[in-house]
Design an enzyme around this catalytic site. Structure first.
Site, PDB file in Angstrom:
ATOM      1  N   HIS A  87      -4.092 -11.511 -36.211  1.00 15.85           N
ATOM      2  CA  HIS A  87      -3.982 -12.964 -36.047  1.00 15.85           C
ATOM      3  C   HIS A  87      -4.790 -13.378 -34.827  1.00 15.85           C
ATOM      4  O   HIS A  87      -4.290 -13.422 -33.708  1.00 15.85           O
ATOM      5  CB  HIS A  87      -2.510 -13.353 -35.883  1.00 15.85           C
ATOM      6  CG  HIS A  87      -2.250 -14.825 -36.016  1.00 15.85           C
ATOM      7  ND1 HIS A  87      -1.393 -15.348 -36.971  1.00 15.85           N
ATOM      8  CD2 HIS A  87      -2.718 -15.893 -35.333  1.00 15.85           C
ATOM      9  CE1 HIS A  87      -1.357 -16.663 -36.850  1.00 15.85           C
ATOM     10  NE2 HIS A  87      -2.150 -17.012 -35.857  1.00 15.85           N
TER      11      HIS A  87
ATOM     12  N   ASP B 266     -12.267 -19.789 -33.932  1.00 11.66           N
ATOM     13  CA  ASP B 266     -12.572 -20.977 -33.130  1.00 11.66           C
ATOM     14  C   ASP B 266     -11.669 -21.093 -31.914  1.00 11.66           C
ATOM     15  O   ASP B 266     -11.745 -22.074 -31.169  1.00 11.66           O
ATOM     16  CB  ASP B 266     -12.481 -22.249 -33.982  1.00 11.66           C
ATOM     17  CG  ASP B 266     -11.193 -22.342 -34.780  1.00 11.66           C
ATOM     18  OD1 ASP B 266     -10.414 -21.375 -34.777  1.00 11.66           O
ATOM     19  OD2 ASP B 266     -10.957 -23.384 -35.413  1.00 11.66           O
TER      20      ASP B 266
ATOM     21  N   GLY C 287      -2.734 -25.258 -38.872  1.00  8.76           N
ATOM     22  CA  GLY C 287      -2.695 -26.648 -38.434  1.00  8.76           C
ATOM     23  C   GLY C 287      -1.255 -27.091 -38.249  1.00  8.76           C
ATOM     24  O   GLY C 287      -0.349 -26.267 -38.118  1.00  8.76           O
TER      25      GLY C 287
ATOM     26  N   HIS D 279       0.827 -19.405 -41.723  1.00  7.96           N
ATOM     27  CA  HIS D 279       1.444 -19.802 -40.461  1.00  7.96           C
ATOM     28  C   HIS D 279       2.824 -20.380 -40.768  1.00  7.96           C
ATOM     29  O   HIS D 279       2.949 -21.360 -41.506  1.00  7.96           O
ATOM     30  CB  HIS D 279       0.608 -20.889 -39.770  1.00  7.96           C
ATOM     31  CG  HIS D 279      -0.557 -20.368 -38.989  1.00  7.96           C
ATOM     32  ND1 HIS D 279      -1.690 -19.878 -39.586  1.00  7.96           N
ATOM     33  CD2 HIS D 279      -0.763 -20.287 -37.641  1.00  7.96           C
ATOM     34  CE1 HIS D 279      -2.555 -19.515 -38.646  1.00  7.96           C
ATOM     35  NE2 HIS D 279      -2.009 -19.747 -37.449  1.00  7.96           N
TER      36      HIS D 279
ATOM     37  N   GLU E  28       6.612 -21.187 -36.420  1.00  6.72           N
ATOM     38  CA  GLU E  28       6.062 -21.448 -35.088  1.00  6.72           C
ATOM     39  C   GLU E  28       6.512 -22.840 -34.645  1.00  6.72           C
ATOM     40  O   GLU E  28       7.348 -22.981 -33.763  1.00  6.72           O
ATOM     41  CB  GLU E  28       4.533 -21.338 -35.092  1.00  6.72           C
ATOM     42  CG  GLU E  28       3.907 -21.552 -33.728  1.00  6.72           C
ATOM     43  CD  GLU E  28       2.383 -21.656 -33.777  1.00  6.72           C
ATOM     44  OE1 GLU E  28       1.765 -21.495 -32.712  1.00  6.72           O
ATOM     45  OE2 GLU E  28       1.824 -21.919 -34.866  1.00  6.72           O
TER      46      GLU E  28
ATOM     47  N   ASP F  91      -3.728 -14.594 -31.120  1.00  2.00           N
ATOM     48  CA  ASP F  91      -3.816 -15.983 -31.570  1.00  2.00           C
ATOM     49  C   ASP F  91      -5.139 -16.614 -31.141  1.00  2.00           C
ATOM     50  O   ASP F  91      -6.078 -16.655 -31.913  1.00  2.00           O
ATOM     51  CB  ASP F  91      -2.623 -16.803 -31.077  1.00  2.00           C
ATOM     52  CG  ASP F  91      -2.360 -18.036 -31.928  1.00  2.00           C
ATOM     53  OD1 ASP F  91      -2.925 -18.132 -33.035  1.00  2.00           O
ATOM     54  OD2 ASP F  91      -1.585 -18.905 -31.503  1.00  2.00           O
TER      55      ASP F  91
END
Length: 365
Positions: free
Chosen positions: A18, A22, A179, A206, A209, A300
């Site tokens: 993970h 970007d 996102g 995802h 979280e 991350d």
């Protein structure tokens, strides 16, 4: 001694599942690419810019955390920029001892200057390939795959899923959605999950979280997730008692553990976004590992968190009491959870990770 273990961490083989492409740019690269396209940044010095990214990400808000990507995505809109960022990511990971990595990113966010979705994937793969060659020339062997991501709040999931299918044998190893998690569940485009399953594309989602147990349940049951991105809020389905010595799992927690669905845990990032814990010592990763969940350790976003796999490991050793056996365990779990074929996973474990740990003599905390 703890210090002895800390000292050898950089030389240990690592696996990261993970890691956002970007979210891992070098500050100097952001400056140079921004200058080329005329994008205004909040700082004009590499050190200051790196500090700005870290401080902005330290807000305790996932929404604010995600805003930092406005700057990195803005400078990743050409084939050359995408290839450069991918190449440098591979080199930086390899220099940190990473032997296997999966780089996730959202192709749909890189179309502002006329690129097509296939163009972006091919540019990133060109950079990955170059980075692997350069790393090998330096004596660092690393394998890297792409995970293409659909943004939760847009309606291009199916397009990106089709992209994953099209490039399944050309660098792409899986599919993800990312996102804003809260309010944008996997059910937003329910058909995409069956499409991916029908085409044998591995899925990570995802979840757990910014949203809780319901989000994890949808990821697992509707999204057919092979892994869960973060997943730390599964602890909300666990009741602890007697000073946390006893743990009673709810049905979903049992399901995740029973099926050994890997959790892609990112401790430093989780502290920044207030996803779990207030310190590394009380972050759920240690308790989940003790309860025998399939825990993996990840970065991350290396830029926003000013982190690396070595940094994450050092923190767990010095602040949460982890041993070399704990580090080996999460690394082996990650290797067995990689989106590559079974024989390739076995070779990664048997030929790379285990020998890498075994050659460390006297590496006891």
């Amino acid at each position: 001694m703890t210090q002895a273990l800390v000292d050898i961490i950089p030389s240990l083989p690592k696996v990261v599942l993970h890691d956002h492409l970007d979210g891992g740019l070098r500050p100097q690269t952001v400056l140079e690419l921004a200058d080329e396209v005329g994008h205004e940044l909040p700082a004009q010095d590499a050190e200051e810019l790196g500090t700005w990214f870290r401080e902005a990400a330290d807000s305790g808000s996932l929404v604010r955390y995600l805003e930092t990507f406005d700057h990195t995505i803005a400078v990743m809109q050409t084939p050359e920029a995408l290839a450069r960022v991918a190449r440098e990511a591979v080199l930086d990971l390899a220099a940190d001892g990473v032997v296997y990595a999966e780089q996730r990113w959202a192709p749909e966010q890189h179309l502002r200057r006329g690129l097509t979705l296939p163009d972006t994937v091919e540019a990133v793969q060109a950079g990955i390939d170059e980075g692997i060659r350069e790393a090998a020339a330096r004596g660092q062997i690393i394998r890297v795959g792409q995970i293409v991501t659909g943004m939760r709040h847009t309606d291009r999931w199916q397009e990106v899923a089709e992209l994953a299918v099209a490039y399944r044998d050309a660098g792409v190893v899986g599919f993800d959605i990312a996102g804003p998690e809260d309010g944008f569940p996997p059910s937003r485009h329910a058909d995409v999950w069956q499409f991916l399953a029908d085409n044998n594309v591995p899925v990570t989602i995802h979840a757990g979280e910014a949203a809780g147990v319901d989000s994890i349940a949808q990821a697992v049951h509707l999204g057919k997730a092979d892994r869960i991105g973060h997943g730390v809020r599964i602890v909300e389905d666990i009741t602890f008692s007697e000073g946390e010595r006893r743990a009673e799992l709810g049905l979903l927690a049992h399901w995740v553990r029973d099926h050994q669905i890997p959790l892609e845990v990112c401790p430093v990032s989780n502290l920044q976004t207030a996803a779990a814990g207030s310190t590394i010592a009380d972050h759920p990763i240690t308790r989940l590992k003790e309860l025998d969940f399939a825990v993996t350790l990840n970065t991350d976003n290396r830029l926003m968190s000013r982190t690396s796999m070595s940094h994450e490991m050092r923190l767990l050793v010095t602040e949460a009491g982890w041993t070399i056996d704990d580090l080996a365990d999460v690394t082996i779990t990650a290797a067995w959870s990689a989106f590559i074929h079974h024989d390739e996973r076995r070779a990664l474990v048997d030929d790379v990770i285990l020998p890498g740990y075994q050659k460390i003599e006297g590496a006891q905390p």
